[in-house]
Design a protein around this motif. Sequence first.
Motif, PDB file in Angstrom:
ATOM      1  N   LYS A  51      39.353 -54.638 -67.552  1.00  0.00           N
ATOM      2  CA  LYS A  51      38.040 -54.320 -68.118  1.00  0.00           C
ATOM      3  C   LYS A  51      37.109 -55.425 -67.648  1.00  0.00           C
ATOM      4  O   LYS A  51      37.228 -56.564 -68.087  1.00  0.00           O
ATOM      5  CB  LYS A  51      38.129 -54.258 -69.631  1.00  0.00           C
ATOM      6  N   ALA A  52      36.246 -55.083 -66.714  1.00  0.00           N
ATOM      7  CA  ALA A  52      35.372 -56.089 -66.112  1.00  0.00           C
ATOM      8  C   ALA A  52      34.058 -56.175 -66.868  1.00  0.00           C
ATOM      9  O   ALA A  52      33.483 -55.161 -67.253  1.00  0.00           O
ATOM     10  CB  ALA A  52      35.109 -55.739 -64.649  1.00  0.00           C
ATOM     11  N   SER A  53      33.609 -57.407 -67.058  1.00  0.00           N
ATOM     12  CA  SER A  53      32.362 -57.651 -67.767  1.00  0.00           C
ATOM     13  C   SER A  53      31.457 -58.547 -66.941  1.00  0.00           C
ATOM     14  O   SER A  53      31.919 -59.405 -66.204  1.00  0.00           O
ATOM     15  CB  SER A  53      32.634 -58.320 -69.113  1.00  0.00           C
ATOM     16  N   SER A 101      43.118 -56.144 -69.743  1.00  0.00           N
ATOM     17  CA  SER A 101      42.685 -57.535 -69.745  1.00  0.00           C
ATOM     18  C   SER A 101      41.228 -57.562 -69.349  1.00  0.00           C
ATOM     19  O   SER A 101      40.831 -56.907 -68.388  1.00  0.00           O
ATOM     20  CB  SER A 101      43.485 -58.355 -68.737  1.00  0.00           C
ATOM     21  N   GLN A 102      40.463 -58.331 -70.093  1.00  0.00           N
ATOM     22  CA  GLN A 102      39.048 -58.457 -69.759  1.00  0.00           C
ATOM     23  C   GLN A 102      38.882 -59.556 -68.724  1.00  0.00           C
ATOM     24  O   GLN A 102      39.404 -60.662 -68.883  1.00  0.00           O
ATOM     25  CB  GLN A 102      38.230 -58.781 -70.997  1.00  0.00           C
ATOM     26  N   VAL A 103      38.202 -59.220 -67.638  1.00  0.00           N
ATOM     27  CA  VAL A 103      37.902 -60.179 -66.572  1.00  0.00           C
ATOM     28  C   VAL A 103      36.390 -60.272 -66.436  1.00  0.00           C
ATOM     29  O   VAL A 103      35.671 -59.350 -66.817  1.00  0.00           O
ATOM     30  CB  VAL A 103      38.569 -59.783 -65.236  1.00  0.00           C
ATOM     31  N   PHE A 104      35.934 -61.387 -65.878  1.00  0.00           N
ATOM     32  CA  PHE A 104      34.504 -61.638 -65.846  1.00  0.00           C
ATOM     33  C   PHE A 104      33.974 -61.811 -64.434  1.00  0.00           C
ATOM     34  O   PHE A 104      34.634 -62.369 -63.559  1.00  0.00           O
ATOM     35  CB  PHE A 104      34.162 -62.864 -66.689  1.00  0.00           C
ATOM     36  N   SER A 105      32.782 -61.344 -64.245  1.00  0.00           N
ATOM     37  CA  SER A 105      32.065 -61.446 -62.989  1.00  0.00           C
ATOM     38  C   SER A 105      32.141 -62.863 -62.436  1.00  0.00           C
ATOM     39  O   SER A 105      31.971 -63.836 -63.170  1.00  0.00           O
ATOM     40  CB  SER A 105      30.606 -61.051 -63.253  1.00  0.00           C
ATOM     41  N   ASN A 143      40.908 -44.157 -58.197  1.00  0.00           N
ATOM     42  CA  ASN A 143      40.128 -43.535 -59.274  1.00  0.00           C
ATOM     43  C   ASN A 143      39.238 -44.540 -60.003  1.00  0.00           C
ATOM     44  O   ASN A 143      38.456 -44.164 -60.871  1.00  0.00           O
ATOM     45  CB  ASN A 143      41.048 -42.830 -60.270  1.00  0.00           C
ATOM     46  N   SER A 144      39.332 -45.808 -59.648  1.00  0.00           N
ATOM     47  CA  SER A 144      38.463 -46.822 -60.249  1.00  0.00           C
ATOM     48  C   SER A 144      37.061 -46.681 -59.673  1.00  0.00           C
ATOM     49  O   SER A 144      36.893 -46.228 -58.542  1.00  0.00           O
ATOM     50  CB  SER A 144      39.019 -48.216 -59.968  1.00  0.00           C
ATOM     51  N   PRO A 145      36.036 -47.093 -60.437  1.00  0.00           N
ATOM     52  CA  PRO A 145      34.647 -46.885 -60.000  1.00  0.00           C
ATOM     53  C   PRO A 145      34.298 -47.547 -58.671  1.00  0.00           C
ATOM     54  O   PRO A 145      33.611 -46.967 -57.864  1.00  0.00           O
ATOM     55  CB  PRO A 145      33.817 -47.462 -61.134  1.00  0.00           C
ATOM     56  N   GLU A 151      32.746 -52.133 -66.285  1.00  0.00           N
ATOM     57  CA  GLU A 151      33.561 -51.033 -65.763  1.00  0.00           C
ATOM     58  C   GLU A 151      35.015 -51.257 -66.142  1.00  0.00           C
ATOM     59  O   GLU A 151      35.447 -52.390 -66.342  1.00  0.00           O
ATOM     60  CB  GLU A 151      33.466 -50.952 -64.224  1.00  0.00           C
ATOM     61  N   ASP A 152      35.773 -50.168 -66.182  1.00  0.00           N
ATOM     62  CA  ASP A 152      37.216 -50.235 -66.353  1.00  0.00           C
ATOM     63  C   ASP A 152      37.858 -49.907 -65.014  1.00  0.00           C
ATOM     64  O   ASP A 152      37.396 -49.012 -64.298  1.00  0.00           O
ATOM     65  CB  ASP A 152      37.693 -49.228 -67.401  1.00  0.00           C
ATOM     66  N   TYR A 153      38.922 -50.624 -64.683  1.00  0.00           N
ATOM     67  CA  TYR A 153      39.569 -50.477 -63.385  1.00  0.00           C
ATOM     68  C   TYR A 153      41.066 -50.263 -63.562  1.00  0.00           C
ATOM     69  O   TYR A 153      41.720 -51.024 -64.278  1.00  0.00           O
ATOM     70  CB  TYR A 153      39.344 -51.732 -62.531  1.00  0.00           C
TER      71      TYR A 153
END
Length: 188
Positions: free
Chosen positions: A148-150, A57-61, A92-94, A121-123
Motif C-alpha cells: 500500500k503505497a502512500s 505493508s505500507q510503503v512511502f514515496s 494488474n497493479s496500477p 495506490e495498492d500494488y
Amino acid sequence: MTTDANSGDFFVNLKRRLFLTVDAHKLFQKEKLDLNDCELADQFHSATGEAIKKFESQVFSKNKVKWSAEIIETAENEGYDITIDQIKMLPNSPANIFNKIILPGNNGKVEAKVKDLSKHEDYDYEIWFTLEDPSGNTKSFIIDPRLKASTTESYTALLINLFNSLPIDDMLRAKLLEVINDFRNQKN
C-alpha cells in the motif's frame, strides 16, 4: 531523523523492512506452498497462513523497501537455507512503483526505492524464494502479498496527528509541527 525542513531529508527514515520466516523442513516436504509454514511481517504487524494473501505493508514515496528471509530455528531446520530470488510486480497493479517490474535478489535479499508518487495506490506483487535442504536439493515457491503505497503528504498528516497526541512539551510540539509545515510548503 533530520528535522531540518530545508534539507528535504525529513522523511528519509521511512524505510520499510519485510521479513519472510519459514519452517523450512515442513515446507520442503510438501509438493506446493503451504502458507501455514510461513510468516510475513514488517515492523508493525505480521500474518501467517492464509492471512498472508491479504497482508499489506505500507510503503512511502521516495523511501526504500527491503525484503529478507529467515528460517525458524529448530533442530529439524538445521542445515536448510532460504534466499529471496526476486520481487515481481504484477501487471494488474496500477503502475510500477519501482524502477523495474522485476527486482532481483542480491545475497538472498531484495532492496528497492519507491518512486516519487503523486497518489495512494495498492500494488500486487510476488515474493519468489528458494529453499535448499542440507543435501543441496532446492525447491522454489511464490507468495503474493500487497503493498500500500502512500505519498509523503499522507505521511505528514500521520505525523501531525502523532505529534498532536504525544505527551510532549508544547514548545517542542510547536517546533515539530512547524518543521512539517515548512516541508509541506517547500513541496508546493
